[in-house]
Structures are given as structure tokens and as C-alpha cells.
Design a protein around this motif. Structure first.
Motif, PDB file in Angstrom:
ATOM      1  N   MET A   1     -97.561 -55.933  -5.658  1.00 50.16           N
ATOM      2  CA  MET A   1     -97.544 -54.496  -5.723  1.00 50.16           C
ATOM      3  C   MET A   1     -96.096 -54.022  -5.904  1.00 50.16           C
ATOM      4  O   MET A   1     -95.191 -54.514  -5.243  1.00 50.16           O
ATOM      5  CB  MET A   1     -98.143 -53.918  -4.435  1.00 50.16           C
ATOM      6  CG  MET A   1     -98.248 -52.423  -4.448  1.00 50.16           C
ATOM      7  SD  MET A   1     -98.950 -51.722  -2.963  1.00 50.16           S
ATOM      8  CE  MET A   1    -100.621 -52.287  -3.087  1.00 50.16           C
ATOM      9  N   ASP A   2     -95.882 -53.081  -6.799  1.00 46.86           N
ATOM     10  CA  ASP A   2     -94.545 -52.570  -7.069  1.00 46.86           C
ATOM     11  C   ASP A   2     -94.120 -51.631  -5.938  1.00 46.86           C
ATOM     12  O   ASP A   2     -94.720 -50.582  -5.729  1.00 46.86           O
ATOM     13  CB  ASP A   2     -94.536 -51.847  -8.406  1.00 46.86           C
ATOM     14  CG  ASP A   2     -93.143 -51.495  -8.855  1.00 46.86           C
ATOM     15  OD1 ASP A   2     -92.182 -52.026  -8.272  1.00 46.86           O
ATOM     16  OD2 ASP A   2     -93.018 -50.696  -9.788  1.00 46.86           O
ATOM     17  N   SER A   3     -93.091 -52.024  -5.212  1.00 42.85           N
ATOM     18  CA  SER A   3     -92.704 -51.256  -4.030  1.00 42.85           C
ATOM     19  C   SER A   3     -92.020 -49.944  -4.375  1.00 42.85           C
ATOM     20  O   SER A   3     -92.094 -48.997  -3.595  1.00 42.85           O
ATOM     21  CB  SER A   3     -91.798 -52.097  -3.140  1.00 42.85           C
ATOM     22  OG  SER A   3     -90.628 -52.434  -3.834  1.00 42.85           O
ATOM     23  N   SER A   4     -91.381 -49.837  -5.526  1.00 42.81           N
ATOM     24  CA  SER A   4     -90.710 -48.575  -5.864  1.00 42.81           C
ATOM     25  C   SER A   4     -91.729 -47.472  -6.157  1.00 42.81           C
ATOM     26  O   SER A   4     -91.540 -46.332  -5.727  1.00 42.81           O
ATOM     27  CB  SER A   4     -89.768 -48.766  -7.047  1.00 42.81           C
ATOM     28  OG  SER A   4     -90.483 -49.147  -8.198  1.00 42.81           O
ATOM     29  N   ASN A   5     -92.799 -47.813  -6.869  1.00 45.06           N
ATOM     30  CA  ASN A   5     -93.846 -46.821  -7.114  1.00 45.06           C
ATOM     31  C   ASN A   5     -94.537 -46.419  -5.824  1.00 45.06           C
ATOM     32  O   ASN A   5     -94.878 -45.252  -5.623  1.00 45.06           O
ATOM     33  CB  ASN A   5     -94.882 -47.356  -8.098  1.00 45.06           C
ATOM     34  CG  ASN A   5     -94.340 -47.451  -9.497  1.00 45.06           C
ATOM     35  OD1 ASN A   5     -93.387 -46.766  -9.853  1.00 45.06           O
ATOM     36  ND2 ASN A   5     -94.932 -48.314 -10.293  1.00 45.06           N
ATOM     37  N   LEU A   6     -94.753 -47.381  -4.948  1.00 40.82           N
ATOM     38  CA  LEU A   6     -95.378 -47.099  -3.666  1.00 40.82           C
ATOM     39  C   LEU A   6     -94.499 -46.177  -2.822  1.00 40.82           C
ATOM     40  O   LEU A   6     -94.984 -45.213  -2.228  1.00 40.82           O
ATOM     41  CB  LEU A   6     -95.643 -48.402  -2.910  1.00 40.82           C
ATOM     42  CG  LEU A   6     -96.258 -48.287  -1.535  1.00 40.82           C
ATOM     43  CD1 LEU A   6     -97.640 -47.675  -1.612  1.00 40.82           C
ATOM     44  CD2 LEU A   6     -96.307 -49.646  -0.877  1.00 40.82           C
ATOM     45  N   LEU A   7     -93.211 -46.440  -2.799  1.00 39.32           N
ATOM     46  CA  LEU A   7     -92.286 -45.615  -2.028  1.00 39.32           C
ATOM     47  C   LEU A   7     -92.233 -44.184  -2.566  1.00 39.32           C
ATOM     48  O   LEU A   7     -92.232 -43.221  -1.796  1.00 39.32           O
ATOM     49  CB  LEU A   7     -90.896 -46.236  -2.046  1.00 39.32           C
ATOM     50  CG  LEU A   7     -89.835 -45.529  -1.226  1.00 39.32           C
ATOM     51  CD1 LEU A   7     -90.199 -45.570   0.252  1.00 39.32           C
ATOM     52  CD2 LEU A   7     -88.491 -46.157  -1.459  1.00 39.32           C
ATOM     53  N   ILE A   8     -92.219 -44.032  -3.866  1.00 41.75           N
ATOM     54  CA  ILE A   8     -92.207 -42.699  -4.479  1.00 41.75           C
ATOM     55  C   ILE A   8     -93.485 -41.946  -4.124  1.00 41.75           C
ATOM     56  O   ILE A   8     -93.442 -40.754  -3.787  1.00 41.75           O
ATOM     57  CB  ILE A   8     -92.019 -42.807  -6.002  1.00 41.75           C
ATOM     58  CG1 ILE A   8     -90.615 -43.288  -6.320  1.00 41.75           C
ATOM     59  CG2 ILE A   8     -92.279 -41.475  -6.675  1.00 41.75           C
ATOM     60  CD1 ILE A   8     -90.402 -43.646  -7.772  1.00 41.75           C
ATOM     61  N   PHE A   9     -94.644 -42.601  -4.187  1.00 48.95           N
ATOM     62  CA  PHE A   9     -95.899 -41.947  -3.849  1.00 48.95           C
ATOM     63  C   PHE A   9     -95.926 -41.533  -2.385  1.00 48.95           C
ATOM     64  O   PHE A   9     -96.365 -40.434  -2.052  1.00 48.95           O
ATOM     65  CB  PHE A   9     -97.092 -42.863  -4.152  1.00 48.95           C
ATOM     66  CG  PHE A   9     -98.405 -42.259  -3.747  1.00 48.95           C
ATOM     67  CD1 PHE A   9     -98.954 -41.229  -4.483  1.00 48.95           C
ATOM     68  CD2 PHE A   9     -99.078 -42.715  -2.626  1.00 48.95           C
ATOM     69  CE1 PHE A   9    -100.162 -40.659  -4.103  1.00 48.95           C
ATOM     70  CE2 PHE A   9    -100.280 -42.149  -2.246  1.00 48.95           C
ATOM     71  CZ  PHE A   9    -100.820 -41.124  -2.993  1.00 48.95           C
ATOM     72  N   ILE A  10     -95.453 -42.401  -1.493  1.00 47.74           N
ATOM     73  CA  ILE A  10     -95.459 -42.088  -0.068  1.00 47.74           C
ATOM     74  C   ILE A  10     -94.559 -40.882   0.219  1.00 47.74           C
ATOM     75  O   ILE A  10     -94.946 -39.957   0.941  1.00 47.74           O
ATOM     76  CB  ILE A  10     -95.026 -43.314   0.754  1.00 47.74           C
ATOM     77  CG1 ILE A  10     -96.120 -44.378   0.698  1.00 47.74           C
ATOM     78  CG2 ILE A  10     -94.730 -42.945   2.196  1.00 47.74           C
ATOM     79  CD1 ILE A  10     -95.704 -45.715   1.266  1.00 47.74           C
TER      80      ILE A  10
END
Length: 59
Positions: free
Chosen positions: A1-10
Motif C-alpha cells: 500500500m502506498d503510504s503517501s496516498n494514505l497519509l494524504i487521505f487521512i
């Protein structure tokens, strides 16, 4: 899972929730419920993805 996209969504989901809480008097009554439901769904999904990423990090 791409952590940068996840962080931006959170960050966006929690920011949207905070903005809706702080500006609840300025939102028209017809849109207030739909905005609240959308923000709640996004925050719940963001929290679930955050917990999932913590559990899958050790593997």
C-alpha cells in the motif's frame, strides 16, 4: 500500500471533519446532514486504514 496516498487521505479526512465541526453554523440546513455523513464516512475509513497500516507494517 502506498503510504503517501494514505497519509494524504487521512489528513484530508480529519481536516474535513474539523472544518465541518468548526463551521457548522455557516452551512445551509439542507446540506448540513449530507456533509456530516460524508465527513463521518471519510473519517471512519481513514481511521480503519490507519489501524490496518499499523498492523500490516510488521509483515
Amino acid at each position: 500500500m502506498d503510504s503517501s496516498n494514505l497519509l494524504i487521505f487521512i489528513i484530508c479526512a480529519f481536516a474535513l471533519g474539523i472544518i465541518l465541526i468548526l463551521s457548522r453554523n455557516n452551512i445551509p440546513p439542507k446540506l448540513r446532514r449530507s456533509f456530516a455523513i460524508t465527513a463521518l464516512v471519510m473519517v471512519v475509513i481513514a481511521f480503519g486504514l490507519l489501524v490496518y497500516s499499523f498492523f500490516s507494517m510488521g509483515q
